[in-house]
Design a protein around this motif. Structure first.
Motif, PDB file in Angstrom:
ATOM      1  N   ALA A 224       0.812  -1.211   0.000  1.00  0.00           N
ATOM      2  CA  ALA A 224       0.000   0.000   0.000  1.00  0.00           C
ATOM      3  C   ALA A 224       0.850   1.268   0.000  1.00  0.00           C
ATOM      4  O   ALA A 224       0.541   2.229  -0.674  1.00  0.00           O
ATOM      5  CB  ALA A 224      -0.936   0.001   1.199  1.00  0.00           C
ATOM      6  N   GLY A 225       1.941   1.255   0.765  1.00  0.00           N
ATOM      7  CA  GLY A 225       2.723   2.484   0.868  1.00  0.00           C
ATOM      8  C   GLY A 225       1.867   3.573   1.482  1.00  0.00           C
ATOM      9  O   GLY A 225       1.395   3.459   2.598  1.00  0.00           O
ATOM     10  N   ALA A 226       1.633   4.630   0.714  1.00  0.00           N
ATOM     11  CA  ALA A 226       0.756   5.702   1.189  1.00  0.00           C
ATOM     12  C   ALA A 226      -0.667   5.170   1.312  1.00  0.00           C
ATOM     13  O   ALA A 226      -1.074   4.258   0.600  1.00  0.00           O
ATOM     14  CB  ALA A 226       0.797   6.866   0.207  1.00  0.00           C
ATOM     15  N   GLN A 227      -1.408   5.730   2.234  1.00  0.00           N
ATOM     16  CA  GLN A 227      -2.791   5.300   2.435  1.00  0.00           C
ATOM     17  C   GLN A 227      -3.632   5.884   1.300  1.00  0.00           C
ATOM     18  O   GLN A 227      -3.886   7.086   1.264  1.00  0.00           O
ATOM     19  CB  GLN A 227      -3.288   5.761   3.810  1.00  0.00           C
ATOM     20  CG  GLN A 227      -2.623   5.026   4.964  1.00  0.00           C
ATOM     21  CD  GLN A 227      -1.163   5.368   5.148  1.00  0.00           C
ATOM     22  OE1 GLN A 227      -0.785   6.533   5.080  1.00  0.00           O
ATOM     23  NE2 GLN A 227      -0.333   4.369   5.357  1.00  0.00           N
ATOM     24  N   GLU A 228      -4.049   5.026   0.397  1.00  0.00           N
ATOM     25  CA  GLU A 228      -4.653   5.479  -0.849  1.00  0.00           C
ATOM     26  C   GLU A 228      -6.164   5.263  -0.872  1.00  0.00           C
ATOM     27  O   GLU A 228      -6.709   4.457  -0.121  1.00  0.00           O
ATOM     28  CB  GLU A 228      -4.019   4.719  -2.031  1.00  0.00           C
ATOM     29  CG  GLU A 228      -2.517   4.899  -2.127  1.00  0.00           C
ATOM     30  CD  GLU A 228      -1.898   3.973  -3.159  1.00  0.00           C
ATOM     31  OE1 GLU A 228      -2.601   3.060  -3.648  1.00  0.00           O
ATOM     32  OE2 GLU A 228      -0.714   4.158  -3.480  1.00  0.00           O
ATOM     33  N   ARG A 229      -6.814   5.981  -1.804  1.00  0.00           N
ATOM     34  CA  ARG A 229      -8.251   5.815  -2.056  1.00  0.00           C
ATOM     35  C   ARG A 229      -8.461   5.853  -3.566  1.00  0.00           C
ATOM     36  O   ARG A 229      -7.968   6.768  -4.233  1.00  0.00           O
ATOM     37  CB  ARG A 229      -9.068   6.920  -1.374  1.00  0.00           C
ATOM     38  CG  ARG A 229      -8.910   6.928   0.147  1.00  0.00           C
ATOM     39  CD  ARG A 229      -9.569   8.144   0.788  1.00  0.00           C
ATOM     40  NE  ARG A 229      -9.184   8.256   2.188  1.00  0.00           N
ATOM     41  CZ  ARG A 229      -9.400   9.331   2.945  1.00  0.00           C
ATOM     42  NH1 ARG A 229     -10.007  10.393   2.423  1.00  0.00           N
ATOM     43  NH2 ARG A 229      -9.019   9.357   4.199  1.00  0.00           N
TER      44      ARG A 229
END
Length: 346
Positions: A224-229
């Motif tokens: 995921a790394g950065a919390q994405e949407r």
């Protein structure tokens, strides 16, 4: 790579499992009824040996812990999706408590990413003319949408704490091979059966379940790394456009009257109250009217992870053909769509 999937016997979940397997990953499904796994996956060309099954429910902490143990990634697609007011308690239990248990267990188990399947409806009513990844959660006055908004609030808290949680927003989904004939495919079927002569105005984002499944598979293939949407590929349709495309696909007249959605809200609310005591399902649902009254398009700059939305006419044709092929509608109700081959991925 081992992916744990909740809701793998549902519409989004089963198609997502198929897409994940095509990438070469292994899949473990948490399911209340193991027999339901084969029923959901076999129409997609997946045999029982292709997945592992853990028997249990998303509201059972011990079962969830067993399911996510050792998983590299988790897709939480389990949800009660219904505008039937008789299922309010079930929606709160599964959609809210289930989300808390699955996300907490998955994060504790070290899964990365943990993909939470939300819905565009969790952002309604929207304060802006379009919804985006940074849009605030809505405060919907409808049981299903409210439960999904609360569930997404849980997922957002994990994101704020730095957990590898990714959120996806499927639109209203159509497509073939729906294990339980969910809300959207039921509505399309009701329209073909002449049970929906009156439609609310407004509109809603519409997409193909196979496109959203591709999105999920792509997201699970990387940390995921950065919390994405990310938003499921979609097209915003007014209800008039929706019916017009269905007419074109089937070659049928499908007479319909369109009334202002907000003016229909009191009738929808009354129907919701009546549904609680009426034993048979009433097609005129408050949730559907509420959605049409408050839905807005998805912003053009949002991420669908590079996956485009296939033409709605192709999706509808495939859906109608599947409904006819499985005996859910007659040849007359399917019209010219009965002879249309299933569209390939665009």
């Amino acid at each position: 790579m081992l992916v744990c999937v909740t809701g793998g016997t549902g519409f989004v979940g089963s198609h997502s499992v198929a897409a994940i397997l095509r990438l070469g990953a292994r899949v473990r499904i948490l399911a209340r009824d193991p027999a339901g796994v084969d029923r959901a996956l076999r129409p997609l060309g997946i045999g029982p040996a292709a997945v592992k099954v853990v028997t249990g429910d998303v509201t059972d902490a011990a079962a969830v812990a067993r399911a996510v143990d050792g998983a590299d990634a988790v897709l939480h697609a389990a949800s009660v999706y219904s505008f039937d007011s008789r299922r309010r308690a079930e929606m709160r239990r599964t959609n809210v408590r289930g989300t808390q248990l699955v996300l907490s267990s998955a994060v504790r188990a070290g899964a990365d990413p943990v993909v939470h399947v939300s819905t565009v409806g969790a952002l309604y009513p929207a304060a802006q003319a379009a919804i985006r990844a940074d849009s605030p959660l809505g405060m919907p006055h409808e049981a299903y949408l409210a439960s999904k908004s609360v569930a997404e609030g849980i997922a957002r808290l994990y994101q704020e704490e730095g957990a590898p949680v990714v959120i996806t927003y499927p639109p209203a989904l159509l497509g073939p091979h729906d294990p339980h004939l969910g809300d959207q495919n039921s509505r399309l079927r009701n329209a073909l059966r002449g049970l929906m002569p009156v439609w609310p105005g407004g509109g809603f984002p519409v997409g193909d379940v196979r496109d959203t499944a591709e999105l999920h598979a792509a997201l699970l293939a990387k940390p995921a790394g950065a919390q994405e949407r990310h938003f499921g590929p979609n097209r915003y349709l007014t209800t008039r456009q929706y019916v017009r495309i269905l007419r074109e696909v089937t070659g049928r007249g499908l007479p319909a009257v369109f009334l202002p959605a907000r003016a229909m809200l009191p009738l929808g609310a009354l129907t919701g109250v009546l549904q609680r005591i009426w034993p048979w399902h009433i097609p005129a649902e408050h949730g559907a009217v509420y959605t049409c009254a408050h839905a807005v398009p998805v912003g053009p700059d949002v991420s669908t992870y590079g996956i485009g939305a296939r033409p709605t006419a192709d999706t509808m044709a495939d859906t109608v053909r599947w409904l006819h092929g499985t005996g859910r509608i007659s040849a007359r109700q399917a019209g010219s769509a009965a002879a249309v081959p299933e569209a390939s991925r665009v």
